[in-house]
Design an enzyme around this catalytic site. Structure first.
Site: not given
Ligand code: KQY
Length: 369
Positions: A359
């Site tokens: 991510c």
């Molecule tokens: O891609 C992702 N797992 C991003 C998650 C964002 C979370 C914001 N607190």
């Protein structure tokens, strides 16, 4: 940077697979104190370890705010480029451009796709407000890399919600792409058409769900990833009392009954999840509130999975959690990527922010420099 008024598919461009050789990677330095505990100190250290592991075998640019620029420059080795760029948080996968290419190897041209970003659900169930700086990053990064851009910002999509094999297949989840906070006026068929046009794919495999409790509405990049064409890893548990059990079973059934764009059945490798990872009271203490509400509550389960790895040119950078499943996960990835070094990075401090290594990284394909 030119904005191109057609689609990647119409121009013969497609999104390459993450396991193919590539030019480099983009990350964003973490900072916001309602995402990252204790002002992001531990998260920054974890990001630096990920950055060092990736930059062993490819070029890496880390974007940092004006406030964090100096820290980033000091903490990161000098062969990693640091540029000042504003953002709302640090999820490069989700709002850096998705790069598409028209070929393989050094003769290829690459272009960026700018999707709309609304913090994983906008005012319906998004995770923060505002998100305008994140949403501008794809455009800024296309400018930085001098790459022309397809502007598809009227279609909401995060990079973590899609995986491709570079040979015509895309895997995604219904829980995310059909969620009411993304593109509620579009039918499933219309969403598929957008993916076909802008990723240059032929076939979409729809998993129903992702990882239990994944606050992105269950991005695919936490549950299933290609390791080579027609071969995937799937986050798994044998524990029938775990709510993840039914979700992983359903993915397994769908994948077992599907073929990819070239008509090949999938070989599915089960990558066992760690035991449930929950937030401690001390970690919650270290998180600032958002709109007067706590962003995490003690005991809350986080969406921990080993599938959230990044495939670098000569390494696979995987999360580890201090769990008995760490070593078996490392072994399986070692068997699946025999020519790459498996670099395991302690990832709890990234997980608290709501995601993991995949991510926070966005890959850039090879292009003619
Ligand atoms: O891609 C992702 N797992 C991003 C998650 C964002 C979370 C914001 N607190």
């Amino acid at each position: 940077m030119k904005v191109i008024n057609s689609t990647p598919r119409a121009d013969g461009f497609y999104m390459p697979a993450e396991f193919s050789p590539h030019y480099g990677c983009i990350m964003i330095f973490p900072e916001r104190s309602d995402s990252w505990q204790y002002g992001g100190y531990a998260a920054r250290k974890a990001f630096v370890r990920v950055a060092e592991a990736i930059a062993k075998s490819e070029k890496l640019t880390v974007c940092a705010s004006s406030k964090q620029y100096e820290n980033a420059r000091r903490m990161l080795p000098e062969h990693i480029r640091v540029v000042e760029m504003s953002s709302n948080d640090s999820w490069a996968r989700d709002y850096a451009p998705t790069f598409v290419t028209n070929g393989k190897g050094s003769g290829a041209e690459i272009r960026g796709v700018n999707w709309g970003f609304n913090a994983w659900g906008g005012l319906v169930d998004g995770l923060y407000f505002p998100w305008d700086s994140d949403d501008k990053m794809a455009r800024k990064l296309c400018d930085l890399y001098e790459k022309d851009m397809y502007d598809h910002s009227d279609f909401i999509l995060e990079g973590g919600s899609i995986h491709v094999d570079g040979e015509g297949t895309c895997i995604t989840t219904e829980a995310c792409l059909l969620s009411p906070g993304r593109n509620p006026s579009l039918t499933k068929e219309e969403i598929e058409e957008n993916l076909r046009e802008y990723l240059g794919v032929e076939k979409i495999i729809w998993l129903k769900n992702g990882i239990y409790g994944d606050e992105t509405n269950e991005h695919v990049d936490n549950i299933c990833a290609f390791v080579k064409p027609s071969e995937v890893v799937l986050a798994w548990t044998d524990d029938q009392s775990d709510p993840q059990y039914a979700l992983s079973q359903s993915c397994f059934e769908i994948l077992s009954q599907s073929t990819d764009a070239k008509g090949r059945p999938f070989k599915i490798h089960k990558l066992h999840c760690p035991k449930p990872v929950t937030v401690t009271p001390e970690e919650c203490e270290g998180l600032d509130t958002m709109d007067f509400n706590p962003t995490r509550t003690p005991g809350e389960r986080l969406a921990a999975s080993y599938v959230n790895f990044y495939i670098a040119n000569k390494a696979v950078v995987m999360p580890f959690f201090g769990d008995p499943a760490d070593e078996p996960a490392r072994r399986l990835l070692g068997e699946l990527f025999p020519e790459r070094e498996i670099i395991a990075v302690p990832a709890r401090d990234i997980l608290i922010g709501g995601g993991n290594i995949h991510c926070i990284t966005q890959q850039i394909p090879i292009f003619e420099e």
